[in-house]
Design an enzyme around this catalytic site. Structure first.
Site, PDB file in Angstrom:
ATOM      1  N   ASP A   1      -1.925   5.156  -5.464  1.00 18.20           N
ATOM      2  CA  ASP A   1      -2.340   4.413  -4.586  1.00 18.20           C
ATOM      3  C   ASP A   1      -2.645   2.923  -4.864  1.00 18.20           C
ATOM      4  OD1 ASP A   1      -2.874   3.275  -2.057  1.00 18.20           O
ATOM      5  OD2 ASP A   1      -5.344   3.924  -2.057  1.00 18.20           O
TER       6      ASP A   1
ATOM      7  N   ASP B   1       0.753  -1.176  -0.092  1.00 18.40           N
ATOM      8  CA  ASP B   1      -0.062  -0.102   0.047  1.00 18.40           C
ATOM      9  C   ASP B   1       0.903   1.228  -0.196  1.00 18.40           C
ATOM     10  OD1 ASP B   1      -2.217   1.925   0.086  1.00 18.40           O
ATOM     11  OD2 ASP B   1      -2.320   1.504   2.478  1.00 18.40           O
TER      12      ASP B   1
END
Length: 421
Positions: free
Chosen positions: A275, A80
């Site tokens: 992201d 992430d």
């Protein structure tokens, strides 16, 4: 939003509170000599590469394996770039833990003290400690999921691309109380790759092991790889744009404009964030509705109609017979791009081919892999997710403060000597 939508959205929005066997003669084991204090910060010329598994559809997420502890044990984690803290579901004991592919992480007694700078970096402003001997944390994600726990130091086993194997001591979260959000996936934890001091990349860089660079390569056929460092790509081929100076918390090129079919759309001034914790791409409500209008206009008069009975994603379309691949719909859709300012009168385009925003569902429909971010609480943020980063090497260079990309075969891992212990 239709039920049944598979969404992985790990974009971090809030930090809440403080509180060995021997090698053969012809393949000798290389041992890493730990850098002295005088060497700290001087990165060696090597990288870490981790294979990735999973896909955008139908699995709904990519994941990596990390090996933590002594002896090292495997854990599957969500890579992430939208958050900093790496944490594992932890038997400390566990108050609330979700289903996971491996036994919960058993922490050692090497607690990160509250006064440690890594602890301070997890909390905004002056933080107080209920116990000065430990660093408590609580993180909340955009989908409402959260993890509460304590920071510990432990060994992580990593292979460098120069054939050296290292076992640095890194601070990770021992998460003993998890609340799963709607996008929950059955993994052991999260691999934080953000810009903060607690991210794995920042910690390895601060120990003089790699340059402060992280990147990923998601394959549209599934899998791919993740890398820390700079020796796995040709920098002369990289298209790059500066990271925003005004929005420094995440990997953001600043404000962008949607380009559709090679033409400007007027959908601009969009604050964009890259992201990897999000499977799909999200646009704020006005931009999303504008894109949907352009797509529907392009489909007008063509032998394709909305598939209201396909709940894979909010908008799907079907033809006279089921589609088998994106090749079957190339004549109906146009490519996307996001245009960013890269300096005085200079623009850089992040191109998104049909495979980067469409998918073929199990029912043979073609579905729009761009979703309404305002509906899921992203406010004015616009997220470039995994679907739009497939078949590209995307590079976040924290040394040069740039985000770069280049076309790549993500099925093939960078070659290097693998050392086993």
């Amino acid at each position: 939003m239709k039920p049944g939508v598979v969404v992985v959205l790990a974009f971090l929005v809030l930090v809440l509170r403080v509180s060995l066997s021997s090698a053969s003669d012809d393949h000798r084991q290389k041992w890493w000599k730990w850098p002295s204090s005088s060497q700290a910060g001087k990165s060696i010329c090597s990288s870490v590469v981790l294979p990735l598994y999973g896909n955008v559809y139908p699995q709904g997420y990519y994941y990596a394996q990390i090996n933590v502890g002594y002896p090292p044990r495997p854990y599957f984690v969500d890579p992430d770039t939208g958050s900093d803290l790496t944490w594992l579901q932890c038997d400390a004991p566990c108050v609330h833990c979700t289903q996971a592919p491996h036994p919960y992480y058993r922490p050692n007694n090497d607690l990160v003290p509250c006064k440690d700078p890594l602890c301070a970096s997890l909390h905004s402003g002056d933080h107080r400690c209920d116990d000065p001997d430990q660093c408590d944390y609580e993180v909340e994600y955009a989908d409402g999921g959260s993890s509460l726990g304590v920071l510990v130091n432990d060994v992580s086993l990593l292979n460098l691309t120069n054939g050296v194997q290292i076992a640095p001591r890194l601070a990770i979260g021992c998460g003993y109380d998890q609340i799963p959000g709607p996008s929950y996936q059955p993994l052991d934890g999260v691999l934080g790759l953000g810009k903060g001091k607690t991210s794995i990349v920042s910690q390895l860089h601060s120990q003089g092991l790699i340059k402060n660079i992280v990147g990923h390569c998601f394959s549209s056929r599934g899998g791919g790889f993740l890398f820390f460092g700079d020796d796995v790509y040709d920098s002369s081929r990289v298209i790059s744009t500066p990271m925003s100076r005004d929005y420094r918390k995440h990997y953001s090129p600043g404000y962008g404009e949607v380009i559709y079919g090679g033409k400007a759309t007027g959908l601009k001034n969009l604050l964009v964030i890259f992201d990897s914790g999000s499977s799909y791409t999200y646009l704020s409500s006005q931009a999303y509705e504008g894109l949907l209008y352009l797509v529907r206009k392009e489909l007008s008069g063509k032998p394709i109609r909305e598939a209201v009975d396909d709940e894979t994603l909010p908008f799907c379309w079907k033809g006279r017979r089921p589609f088998k691949s994106i090749k079957d719909v190339r004549k109906y859709f146009k490519p996307l791009a996001l245009s960013f300012s890269s300096g005085w009168r200079s623009k850089t385009q992040f191109e998104i081919p049909l495979e980067g925003y469409l998918l073929i569902s199990s029912r043979g429909s073609v579905c729009l892999g761009v979703l309404n971010g305002t509906e899921v609480g992203l406010q004015n943020f616009n997220i470039i997710g995994d679907i739009s980063m497939q078949d590209k090497m995307v590079i976040y260079d924290n040394d040069k403060q740039t985000i770069g990309w280049l076309p790549a075969n993500c099925d093939r891992l960078p070659s290097y000597d693998t050392i086993s212990i």
